[in-house]
Design a protein around this motif. Sequence first.
Motif, PDB file in Angstrom:
ATOM      1  N   VAL A  47       0.866  -1.180   0.000  1.00 23.60           N
ATOM      2  CA  VAL A  47       0.000   0.000   0.000  1.00 23.60           C
ATOM      3  C   VAL A  47       0.898   1.225   0.000  1.00 23.60           C
ATOM      4  O   VAL A  47       1.559   1.533   1.006  1.00 23.60           O
ATOM      5  CB  VAL A  47      -0.929   0.023   1.224  1.00 23.60           C
ATOM      6  N   ALA A  48       0.954   1.917  -1.123  1.00 24.89           N
ATOM      7  CA  ALA A  48       1.842   3.061  -1.260  1.00 24.89           C
ATOM      8  C   ALA A  48       1.499   4.133  -0.231  1.00 24.89           C
ATOM      9  O   ALA A  48       0.328   4.485  -0.050  1.00 24.89           O
ATOM     10  CB  ALA A  48       1.736   3.645  -2.668  1.00 24.89           C
ATOM     11  N   GLY A  49       2.517   4.636   0.458  1.00 19.46           N
ATOM     12  CA  GLY A  49       2.338   5.717   1.409  1.00 19.46           C
ATOM     13  C   GLY A  49       1.852   5.317   2.777  1.00 19.46           C
ATOM     14  O   GLY A  49       1.733   6.169   3.669  1.00 19.46           O
ATOM     15  N   SER A  50       1.585   4.022   3.004  1.00 18.90           N
ATOM     16  CA  SER A  50       1.018   3.603   4.298  1.00 18.90           C
ATOM     17  C   SER A  50       2.017   3.762   5.441  1.00 18.90           C
ATOM     18  O   SER A  50       1.615   3.793   6.611  1.00 18.90           O
ATOM     19  CB  SER A  50       0.513   2.155   4.225  1.00 18.90           C
ATOM     20  N   HIS A  51       3.295   3.895   5.136  1.00 18.82           N
ATOM     21  CA  HIS A  51       4.295   4.105   6.189  1.00 18.82           C
ATOM     22  C   HIS A  51       4.146   5.467   6.856  1.00 18.82           C
ATOM     23  O   HIS A  51       4.664   5.676   7.960  1.00 18.82           O
ATOM     24  CB  HIS A  51       5.700   3.975   5.602  1.00 18.82           C
ATOM     25  N   SER A  52       3.435   6.373   6.208  1.00 19.71           N
ATOM     26  CA  SER A  52       3.286   7.738   6.740  1.00 19.71           C
ATOM     27  C   SER A  52       1.904   7.978   7.347  1.00 19.71           C
ATOM     28  O   SER A  52       1.553   9.120   7.643  1.00 19.71           O
ATOM     29  CB  SER A  52       3.553   8.761   5.625  1.00 19.71           C
ATOM     30  N   TRP A  53       1.137   6.927   7.585  1.00 22.69           N
ATOM     31  CA  TRP A  53      -0.203   7.082   8.163  1.00 22.69           C
ATOM     32  C   TRP A  53      -0.152   7.412   9.653  1.00 22.69           C
ATOM     33  O   TRP A  53      -1.167   7.804  10.229  1.00 22.69           O
ATOM     34  CB  TRP A  53      -1.022   5.815   7.953  1.00 22.69           C
ATOM     35  N   GLY A  54       0.984   7.183  10.305  1.00 29.07           N
ATOM     36  CA  GLY A  54       1.085   7.473  11.731  1.00 29.07           C
ATOM     37  C   GLY A  54       0.340   6.484  12.608  1.00 29.07           C
ATOM     38  O   GLY A  54      -0.082   6.827  13.717  1.00 29.07           O
ATOM     39  N   GLN A  55       0.201   5.242  12.139  1.00 27.92           N
ATOM     40  CA  GLN A  55      -0.566   4.240  12.877  1.00 27.92           C
ATOM     41  C   GLN A  55       0.106   2.881  12.763  1.00 27.92           C
ATOM     42  O   GLN A  55       0.480   2.447  11.673  1.00 27.92           O
ATOM     43  CB  GLN A  55      -1.990   4.145  12.323  1.00 27.92           C
ATOM     44  N   GLU A  56       0.270   2.207  13.898  1.00 26.88           N
ATOM     45  CA  GLU A  56       0.689   0.812  13.897  1.00 26.88           C
ATOM     46  C   GLU A  56      -0.541  -0.074  13.997  1.00 26.88           C
ATOM     47  O   GLU A  56      -1.530   0.277  14.643  1.00 26.88           O
ATOM     48  CB  GLU A  56       1.632   0.520  15.067  1.00 26.88           C
ATOM     49  N   TYR A  57      -0.470  -1.258  13.355  1.00 25.27           N
ATOM     50  CA  TYR A  57      -1.594  -2.187  13.335  1.00 25.27           C
ATOM     51  C   TYR A  57      -1.210  -3.527  13.960  1.00 25.27           C
ATOM     52  O   TYR A  57      -0.033  -3.891  14.012  1.00 25.27           O
ATOM     53  CB  TYR A  57      -2.070  -2.405  11.903  1.00 25.27           C
ATOM     54  N   GLN A  58      -2.225  -4.224  14.401  1.00 31.62           N
ATOM     55  CA  GLN A  58      -2.065  -5.528  15.024  1.00 31.62           C
ATOM     56  C   GLN A  58      -1.305  -6.487  14.095  1.00 31.62           C
ATOM     57  O   GLN A  58      -1.711  -6.712  12.954  1.00 31.62           O
ATOM     58  CB  GLN A  58      -3.453  -6.126  15.315  1.00 31.62           C
ATOM     59  N   PRO A  59      -0.177  -7.044  14.545  1.00 28.54           N
ATOM     60  CA  PRO A  59       0.481  -8.063  13.725  1.00 28.54           C
ATOM     61  C   PRO A  59      -0.387  -9.311  13.625  1.00 28.54           C
ATOM     62  O   PRO A  59      -1.159  -9.617  14.541  1.00 28.54           O
ATOM     63  CB  PRO A  59       1.778  -8.360  14.470  1.00 28.54           C
ATOM     64  N   VAL A  60      -0.260 -10.021  12.509  1.00 31.45           N
ATOM     65  CA  VAL A  60      -1.095 -11.199  12.267  1.00 31.45           C
ATOM     66  C   VAL A  60      -0.216 -12.429  12.121  1.00 31.45           C
ATOM     67  O   VAL A  60       0.908 -12.373  11.614  1.00 31.45           O
ATOM     68  CB  VAL A  60      -1.964 -11.029  11.010  1.00 31.45           C
TER      69      VAL A  60
END
Length: 246
Positions: free
Chosen positions: A150-163
């Motif tokens: 997902v292009a640019g998702s590194h700059s969303w400022g949010q960490e997500y649950q690892p799966v």
Amino acid sequence: MVARRLTESEVTTFTRDGVVCIRDGLDMESLRLLTLAIDSWLASERNRTNDIRSGEKDPPLTISMSMWRSSPLFQTFAFDVTIAQVAAQLLSTREVFLFNDNMFVKEPGCTVTVRWHHDIPYYPISGSQLVSLWFPVDSVNSDSGGLRYVAGSHSWGQEYQPVHFTPGGGGYNMPLPDAPDIDQVKYNILSWDLNPCDYIAHHGLTLHASGRNTTDRPRRALALRFAGDDIVWTSRPNALRITSGA
């Protein structure tokens, strides 16, 4: 020389998208070394690999980590200064350290899919300067389980649950939200067909996923992760256990 120096355009793309495809980034000698390292490990260290299958008799996704600690072949590849220099270019830092190595082999016919995730939440670390260099030793496309980002998702400022990668496995029970349903929303998805000597660099917070290997050849790859100045150890319940590299 193992890995060539990146162009300004490649570094700019990584900064913007959180991922960049680097064409002809490795020389042939390095490719032969990495191929030998992977195949030797698969032949002699099966007790140190984790096979993930959709069904009991299905072809596996084989994973192993920290091979450099006992394999001179992996160590020679991972410790090459030109690869570290690439990581430092991408992170815009003077120094980096090898955080870990991770082998991923999708055997022919492997039906395991890897859900959308990013790398940093898996580990007991905080910060943002983590880059993964993903080196395939086989030609890769969407049919063989190529990676999507997902292009640019590194700059969303949010960490997500690892799966968990195991089919039907849940999250890691961390106090983090689940990743968005990427496949149901219109995001800018990037993927590339890769030849041996090409590789991908992605940021530790760039969401990515991979599909099945429906071809008659394996999809063998090594990810080297490098950390920059702002990565520090932290308490993260249920994170993967890993010892610092060198």
